[in-house]
Design an enzyme around this catalytic site. Sequence first.
Site, mmCIF file in Angstrom:
data_model
loop_
_atom_site.group_PDB
_atom_site.id
_atom_site.type_symbol
_atom_site.label_atom_id
_atom_site.label_comp_id
_atom_site.label_asym_id
_atom_site.label_seq_id
_atom_site.Cartn_x
_atom_site.Cartn_y
_atom_site.Cartn_z
ATOM 1 N N LYS A 111 0.819 -1.221 0.000
ATOM 2 C CA LYS A 111 0.000 0.000 0.000
ATOM 3 C C LYS A 111 0.849 1.265 0.000
ATOM 4 O O LYS A 111 0.456 2.267 -0.583
ATOM 5 C CB LYS A 111 -0.936 0.014 1.217
ATOM 6 C CG LYS A 111 -2.099 -0.960 1.087
ATOM 7 C CD LYS A 111 -3.212 -0.612 2.065
ATOM 8 C CE LYS A 111 -4.395 -1.547 1.873
ATOM 9 N NZ LYS A 111 -5.491 -1.259 2.800
ATOM 10 N N LYS A 194 -4.451 -9.206 -6.618
ATOM 11 C CA LYS A 194 -5.700 -9.357 -5.864
ATOM 12 C C LYS A 194 -6.788 -8.423 -6.399
ATOM 13 O O LYS A 194 -6.494 -7.282 -6.737
ATOM 14 C CB LYS A 194 -5.380 -9.029 -4.399
ATOM 15 C CG LYS A 194 -6.509 -9.192 -3.437
ATOM 16 C CD LYS A 194 -6.078 -8.834 -2.017
ATOM 17 C CE LYS A 194 -6.036 -7.338 -1.811
ATOM 18 N NZ LYS A 194 -6.186 -6.942 -0.389
ATOM 19 N N LYS A 197 -11.027 -3.101 -4.100
ATOM 20 C CA LYS A 197 -11.932 -1.951 -4.262
ATOM 21 C C LYS A 197 -11.172 -0.731 -4.724
ATOM 22 O O LYS A 197 -11.740 0.182 -5.299
ATOM 23 C CB LYS A 197 -12.603 -1.475 -2.978
ATOM 24 C CG LYS A 197 -12.866 -2.355 -1.846
ATOM 25 C CD LYS A 197 -13.651 -1.575 -0.760
ATOM 26 C CE LYS A 197 -13.885 -2.422 0.466
ATOM 27 N NZ LYS A 197 -12.722 -2.472 1.348
HETATM 28 P P1 AMP Z 1 -10.927 -4.860 2.863
HETATM 29 O O1 AMP Z 1 -11.663 -4.578 1.603
HETATM 30 O O2 AMP Z 1 -9.443 -4.748 2.677
HETATM 31 O O3 AMP Z 1 -11.460 -4.110 4.039
HETATM 32 O O4 AMP Z 1 -11.190 -6.398 3.173
HETATM 33 C C1 AMP Z 1 -12.341 -6.904 3.805
HETATM 34 C C2 AMP Z 1 -12.337 -8.403 3.787
HETATM 35 O O5 AMP Z 1 -12.409 -8.898 2.446
HETATM 36 C C3 AMP Z 1 -11.079 -9.019 4.392
HETATM 37 O O6 AMP Z 1 -11.426 -10.178 5.121
HETATM 38 C C4 AMP Z 1 -10.251 -9.374 3.189
HETATM 39 O O7 AMP Z 1 -9.371 -10.452 3.437
HETATM 40 C C5 AMP Z 1 -11.323 -9.780 2.197
HETATM 41 N N1 AMP Z 1 -10.864 -9.588 0.818
HETATM 42 C C6 AMP Z 1 -10.503 -8.399 0.251
HETATM 43 N N2 AMP Z 1 -10.138 -8.585 -1.040
HETATM 44 C C7 AMP Z 1 -10.262 -9.918 -1.283
HETATM 45 C C8 AMP Z 1 -10.026 -10.737 -2.433
HETATM 46 N N3 AMP Z 1 -9.609 -10.226 -3.583
HETATM 47 N N4 AMP Z 1 -10.258 -12.066 -2.319
HETATM 48 C C9 AMP Z 1 -10.697 -12.599 -1.158
HETATM 49 N N5 AMP Z 1 -10.938 -11.884 -0.036
HETATM 50 C C10 AMP Z 1 -10.727 -10.557 -0.099
#
Ligand code: AMP
Length: 332
Positions: A111, A194, A197
């Site tokens: 990041k 990955k 968002k």
């Molecule tokens: P975040 O969007 O970083 O707040 O992530 C929220 C949740 O979604 C966390 O448990 C992440 O591990 C999961 N997550 C985010 N991106 C992915 C992805 N590409 N594949 C699987 N899980 C994801």
Amino acid sequence: MTRIFSGIQPSGIPTLGNYLGALRNWAKLQDGNECIYCVVDLHAITQFQDPATLTQQSREMAATLLAIGIDPVRHTLFLQSQVRAHAQLAWIFNCVARLGWLNRMTQFKDKAGKDRENASVGLYAYPNLMAADIHAYHATHVPVGDDQRQHLELANDIAQKFNHDFGVEFFPTIQPLIMGPAARVMSLRDGTKKMSKSDPSDQSRINLNDDADTIALKVRRAKTDPEPLPSEAAGLAERPEARNLVGIYAALTDTDHQGVLSEHGGQGFGPFKQALADLLVEKLAPIADETRRLLADPAGVDAILRDGAARAAAVADPIVAEAERLVGFLRA
Ligand code: AMP
Ligand code: TRP
């Protein structure tokens, strides 16, 4: 009963990766466990967020969680900034965690990018806050996507050092729950990255509020290779894009890679992508509709979050007060 905790940042529209890697499991775990789910806005501001957008996205994230079936009556759904205990315990953890531990965090490196000197101190200390989120509730099980594994190991290191330094068995060990064939959903444009968002390319991801045409177009344009699908899972090893689409299909139909290939092996990507797009529309459209319905009454969503925060604080405040007492803070 097992106490589950997890969080998601309101830093954009939730993606298919969030849904399959985390949120769908959050909903499933509600049966037979006590679940505490948090929209982590304190984490979101580790990278600059426009204030009005942050407010709106926090409410939208809460509405999405309600739409996927999180039950705010039997369980707890709240906004991190509305419960002071998170920031209070995070400060103590800032003083327990070692620089050397944080220096190893790969998410910070990703990041912060090349301009590390210009990253916020909050982005660096982010895993300490995440550890505080979980330990403030004495939660033991944490459903997340695969990318959070390292942060949860750090949360255990922090708990262990706290317990050791103060000669107590206060914070329990936590178990990551990394579930299903889509614990790491990859970008539709690059099977080695990955799905996120915050990716600059909207074509790289499926958003939970995309309409049917957008979903179909993004799947049709998803990067693939020219070979047909293999009939054995081992044939996906060197084919990250194929593996990703098969994993998504498997998660949506509650099977595994082999289960999908037994049905679709030998097929070209044309027909497989069509089947996948239809499946995605069938599963995601009801979530988008329900989210929109909930957002028509923003005050209703805000009231649910306020009630959740009061219940979360009732659990976390005494635990954090005890941690403060153990540290030696003078209490009246
Ligand atoms: P975040 O969007 O970083 O707040 O992530 C929220 C949740 O979604 C966390 O448990 C992440 O591990 C999961 N997550 C985010 N991106 C992915 C992805 N590409 N594949 C699987 N899980 C994801
Ligand atoms: N860091 C997590 C992510 O980006 C979000 C998060 C914050 C979290 N606090 C948490 C996840 C506590 C699980 C438990 O995905």
